[in-house]
Design a protein around this motif. Structure first.
Motif, PDB file in Angstrom:
ATOM      1  N   UNK A  62     -17.719  19.700 -11.819  1.00 48.01           N
ATOM      2  CA  UNK A  62     -17.379  18.372 -11.321  1.00 48.01           C
ATOM      3  C   UNK A  62     -18.620  17.613 -10.854  1.00 48.01           C
ATOM      4  N   UNK A  63     -19.644  18.313 -10.387  1.00 48.35           N
ATOM      5  CA  UNK A  63     -20.908  17.651 -10.042  1.00 48.35           C
ATOM      6  C   UNK A  63     -21.558  17.082 -11.300  1.00 48.35           C
ATOM      7  N   UNK A  64     -21.566  17.874 -12.379  1.00 51.40           N
ATOM      8  CA  UNK A  64     -22.123  17.387 -13.644  1.00 51.40           C
ATOM      9  C   UNK A  64     -21.315  16.195 -14.154  1.00 51.40           C
ATOM     10  N   UNK A  65     -19.986  16.274 -14.038  1.00 47.51           N
ATOM     11  CA  UNK A  65     -19.157  15.145 -14.461  1.00 47.51           C
ATOM     12  C   UNK A  65     -19.498  13.889 -13.666  1.00 47.51           C
ATOM     13  N   UNK A  66     -19.629  14.023 -12.360  1.00 49.64           N
ATOM     14  CA  UNK A  66     -19.960  12.846 -11.547  1.00 49.64           C
ATOM     15  C   UNK A  66     -21.340  12.314 -11.891  1.00 49.64           C
ATOM     16  N   UNK A  67     -22.332  13.183 -11.961  1.00 53.26           N
ATOM     17  CA  UNK A  67     -23.705  12.736 -12.209  1.00 53.26           C
ATOM     18  C   UNK A  67     -23.862  12.102 -13.588  1.00 53.26           C
ATOM     19  N   UNK A  68     -23.242  12.685 -14.599  1.00 55.76           N
ATOM     20  CA  UNK A  68     -23.353  12.095 -15.934  1.00 55.76           C
ATOM     21  C   UNK A  68     -22.534  10.813 -16.051  1.00 55.76           C
ATOM     22  N   UNK A  69     -21.400  10.757 -15.348  1.00 53.40           N
ATOM     23  CA  UNK A  69     -20.627   9.512 -15.335  1.00 53.40           C
ATOM     24  C   UNK A  69     -21.403   8.398 -14.657  1.00 53.40           C
ATOM     25  N   UNK A  70     -22.011   8.712 -13.515  1.00 50.99           N
ATOM     26  CA  UNK A  70     -22.827   7.719 -12.805  1.00 50.99           C
ATOM     27  C   UNK A  70     -24.059   7.356 -13.635  1.00 50.99           C
ATOM     28  N   UNK A  71     -24.658   8.357 -14.282  1.00 49.80           N
ATOM     29  CA  UNK A  71     -25.813   8.100 -15.145  1.00 49.80           C
ATOM     30  C   UNK A  71     -25.459   7.187 -16.307  1.00 49.80           C
ATOM     31  N   UNK A  72     -24.296   7.432 -16.914  1.00 50.64           N
ATOM     32  CA  UNK A  72     -23.841   6.562 -18.000  1.00 50.64           C
ATOM     33  C   UNK A  72     -23.622   5.144 -17.477  1.00 50.64           C
ATOM     34  N   UNK A  73     -23.001   5.010 -16.308  1.00 51.64           N
ATOM     35  CA  UNK A  73     -22.710   3.697 -15.730  1.00 51.64           C
ATOM     36  C   UNK A  73     -23.998   2.894 -15.555  1.00 51.64           C
ATOM     37  N   UNK A  74     -25.025   3.523 -14.995  1.00 49.08           N
ATOM     38  CA  UNK A  74     -26.317   2.850 -14.787  1.00 49.08           C
ATOM     39  C   UNK A  74     -26.959   2.507 -16.133  1.00 49.08           C
ATOM     40  N   UNK A  75     -26.968   3.461 -17.057  1.00 57.29           N
ATOM     41  CA  UNK A  75     -27.582   3.222 -18.367  1.00 57.29           C
ATOM     42  C   UNK A  75     -26.844   2.131 -19.132  1.00 57.29           C
ATOM     43  N   UNK A  76     -25.520   2.122 -19.051  1.00 60.13           N
ATOM     44  CA  UNK A  76     -24.734   1.095 -19.734  1.00 60.13           C
ATOM     45  C   UNK A  76     -25.029  -0.284 -19.151  1.00 60.13           C
ATOM     46  N   UNK A  77     -25.183  -0.345 -17.845  1.00 53.69           N
ATOM     47  CA  UNK A  77     -25.525  -1.611 -17.183  1.00 53.69           C
ATOM     48  C   UNK A  77     -26.936  -2.041 -17.583  1.00 53.69           C
TER      49      UNK A  77
END
Length: 139
Positions: free
Chosen positions: A15-30
């Motif tokens: 779940x930590x990896x899920x959160x970090x990669x989700x947040x990472x995707x959000x920043x990269x997408x922005x």
């Protein structure tokens, strides 16, 4: 309803990896919309790839949690509210992930994406609360 330490830490890690990669995707997408640099497109793609792999592992662990943790705690009447919220957020995340991956509707996609992001953030907030509430002594 304490889980075996290795299984518990595996769930925390997934779940930590899920959160970090989700947040990472959000920043990269922005950033890919703000910046003309092509690297953000690649970062977003890599974040989604790792996020999807971690999601598959998390799904297997969630399946194992049903008989090992959820049903036992439900029968023992322990932590029902936060456990139910955890299950509900995970159901929303699974359903919206399915929608994001398989539905091609450009009208629904932004809505599904925001629901997925919101459910993920709520799950991140609920996770430690569920652990703390589950560890408190019964009165």
């Amino acid at each position: 309803m304490r889980l075996k330490t290795s299984f518990r830490y595996a769930i925390y890690a997934a779940f930590a990896v899920l959160f970090l990669t989700g947040a990472g995707w959000f920043v990269a997408d922005w950033q890919k919309d703000v910046s003309s640099d092509d690297i953000w497109q690649q970062v977003a793609a890599n974040m989604l790839m790792v996020h999807g792999g971690a999601a598959m592992l998390a799904l297997m662990m969630l399946g194992a949690l049903i008989p090992l943790h959820f049903l036992r705690a439900w029968r023992a009447r322990k932590n029902r509210v936060s456990g139910s919220l955890m299950a509900a957020f995970n159901v929303v995340l699974i359903a919206t992930a399915f929608g994001l991956y398989y539905l091609g509707s450009e009208t629904l996609r932004p809505w599904i994406s925001w629901i997925h992001i919101a459910a993920g953030l709520l799950l991140v907030l609920m996770f430690p609360l569920h652990i703390v509430l589950g560890g408190r002594p019964k009165q």
